[in-house]
Design a protein around this motif. Structure first.
Motif, short mmCIF file in Angstrom:
data_model
loop_
_atom_site.label_atom_id
_atom_site.label_comp_id
_atom_site.label_asym_id
_atom_site.label_seq_id
_atom_site.Cartn_x
_atom_site.Cartn_y
_atom_site.Cartn_z
N SER A 156 135.55 42.27 44.77
CA SER A 156 134.57 43.33 45.01
C SER A 156 133.62 43.54 43.84
CB SER A 156 135.28 44.64 45.36
OG SER A 156 136.08 45.08 44.27
N GLY A 157 133.87 42.87 42.69
CA GLY A 157 132.94 42.96 41.57
C GLY A 157 133.45 43.69 40.35
N LYS A 158 134.75 44.00 40.29
CA LYS A 158 135.29 44.73 39.13
C LYS A 158 135.16 43.91 37.83
CE LYS A 158 139.32 45.03 41.01
NZ LYS A 158 139.11 44.32 42.28
N SER A 159 135.56 42.66 37.87
CA SER A 159 135.46 41.81 36.68
C SER A 159 134.01 41.50 36.36
CB SER A 159 136.23 40.50 36.90
OG SER A 159 137.60 40.77 37.05
N THR A 160 133.17 41.38 37.37
CA THR A 160 131.75 41.15 37.15
C THR A 160 131.14 42.35 36.43
OG1 THR A 160 131.66 39.78 39.13
CG2 THR A 160 129.56 40.61 38.29
N LEU A 161 131.54 43.56 36.80
CA LEU A 161 131.08 44.77 36.12
C LEU A 161 131.50 44.76 34.66
CD1 LEU A 161 129.83 47.62 36.11
CD2 LEU A 161 132.04 48.47 36.88
N LEU A 162 132.76 44.41 34.39
CA LEU A 162 133.25 44.34 33.02
C LEU A 162 132.47 43.31 32.20
CD1 LEU A 162 135.36 45.20 30.93
CD2 LEU A 162 136.83 43.40 31.82
N ASN A 163 132.19 42.17 32.79
CA ASN A 163 131.40 41.15 32.10
C ASN A 163 129.96 41.60 31.87
OD1 ASN A 163 132.82 38.53 31.46
ND2 ASN A 163 133.60 39.01 33.49
N PHE A 164 129.40 42.36 32.81
CA PHE A 164 128.05 42.91 32.62
C PHE A 164 128.02 43.79 31.38
CE2 PHE A 164 125.16 46.51 33.17
CZ PHE A 164 123.95 45.84 33.27
N ILE A 165 129.00 44.67 31.24
CA ILE A 165 129.05 45.57 30.08
C ILE A 165 129.17 44.76 28.79
CG2 ILE A 165 130.39 47.38 28.93
CD1 ILE A 165 131.13 48.36 31.81
N LYS A 166 130.08 43.77 28.78
CA LYS A 166 130.25 42.93 27.60
C LYS A 166 128.95 42.17 27.27
CE LYS A 166 132.11 38.92 27.87
NZ LYS A 166 132.96 37.74 28.03
N ASN A 167 128.32 41.60 28.28
CA ASN A 167 127.11 40.81 28.06
C ASN A 167 125.91 41.64 27.68
OD1 ASN A 167 128.03 38.48 30.65
ND2 ASN A 167 128.47 38.40 28.49
N ILE A 168 125.84 42.89 28.10
CA ILE A 168 124.70 43.72 27.72
C ILE A 168 124.77 44.07 26.22
CG2 ILE A 168 125.44 46.10 28.15
CD1 ILE A 168 122.76 46.24 29.86
N PHE A 169 125.99 44.14 25.67
CA PHE A 169 126.14 44.40 24.24
C PHE A 169 126.03 43.14 23.39
CE2 PHE A 169 128.34 48.35 25.62
CZ PHE A 169 127.56 49.25 24.91
N TYR A 170 126.61 42.04 23.85
CA TYR A 170 126.73 40.84 23.02
C TYR A 170 125.91 39.64 23.50
CZ TYR A 170 130.64 43.53 21.25
OH TYR A 170 131.40 44.52 20.72
N GLY A 171 125.24 39.76 24.64
CA GLY A 171 124.48 38.64 25.17
C GLY A 171 125.34 37.75 26.04
N ILE A 172 124.70 36.84 26.76
CA ILE A 172 125.40 35.94 27.66
C ILE A 172 125.19 34.51 27.18
CG2 ILE A 172 123.50 35.76 29.31
CD1 ILE A 172 125.73 35.89 31.51
N SER A 173 126.26 33.74 27.20
CA SER A 173 126.23 32.40 26.63
C SER A 173 125.94 31.33 27.68
CB SER A 173 127.57 32.10 25.96
OG SER A 173 127.61 30.79 25.48
N GLU A 205 116.53 36.47 37.83
CA GLU A 205 116.52 37.26 36.61
C GLU A 205 117.71 38.22 36.53
OE1 GLU A 205 113.72 40.83 35.37
OE2 GLU A 205 112.65 38.92 35.36
N PHE A 206 118.42 38.19 35.39
CA PHE A 206 119.45 39.19 35.10
C PHE A 206 118.73 40.49 34.77
CE2 PHE A 206 121.31 35.17 33.88
CZ PHE A 206 122.62 35.28 34.31
N SER A 207 119.25 41.62 35.23
CA SER A 207 118.56 42.87 34.96
C SER A 207 119.52 44.04 35.10
CB SER A 207 117.40 43.03 35.94
OG SER A 207 116.75 44.25 35.75
N GLY A 208 119.42 44.99 34.17
CA GLY A 208 120.24 46.20 34.22
C GLY A 208 120.17 46.93 32.90
N LYS A 209 120.82 48.08 32.83
CA LYS A 209 120.84 48.85 31.59
C LYS A 209 122.03 49.79 31.54
CE LYS A 209 117.63 52.29 33.42
NZ LYS A 209 116.35 52.97 33.22
N LEU A 210 122.36 50.21 30.34
CA LEU A 210 123.41 51.21 30.09
C LEU A 210 122.78 52.43 29.45
CD1 LEU A 210 126.31 49.18 28.45
CD2 LEU A 210 126.14 49.91 30.81
N GLN A 211 123.28 53.59 29.82
CA GLN A 211 122.88 54.82 29.13
C GLN A 211 124.13 55.33 28.43
OE1 GLN A 211 121.78 58.03 31.70
NE2 GLN A 211 120.83 59.18 30.05
N TYR A 212 124.02 55.59 27.15
CA TYR A 212 125.17 56.08 26.39
C TYR A 212 124.79 57.26 25.54
CZ TYR A 212 123.13 53.21 22.69
OH TYR A 212 122.29 52.65 21.78
#
Length: 79
Positions: free
Chosen positions: A34-51, A72-79
């Motif tokens: 359903s996308g749980k691991s994809t969500l976790l990877n999105f958070i990791k990649n938004i901070f550290y980039g995607i390889s 295109e990859f696209s998204g954002k985090l608000q903290y």
């Protein structure tokens, strides 16, 4: 740091998702695939980039999480 909101426009199978997080504990749950691991990877990649490097894997993270319907990859985090 506390993440308040996750907005994913395009990342892997996730498209146009917005998640508002509470102040305390937040639990992400759902069916398999359903996308749980994809969500976790999105958070990791938004901070550290995607390889684009495979690092011994069959497929790179860049290719694995490339948006299904878009280029295109696209998204954002608000903290």
């Amino acid at each position: 740091m506390k993440i308040k909101k996750i907005k994913i426009n395009n990342y892997g199978k996730l498209e146009n998702k917005e998640i508002n997080l509470k102040n305390n504990l937040n639990i992400i749950y759902g069916e398999n695939e359903s996308g749980k691991s994809t969500l976790l990877n999105f958070i990791k990649n938004i901070f550290y980039g995607i390889s684009k490097n495979k690092n011994g894997k069959n497929i790179s993270d860049y290719d694995k999480f490339k948006p299904w319907g878009k280029e295109e990859f696209s998204g954002k985090l608000q903290y």
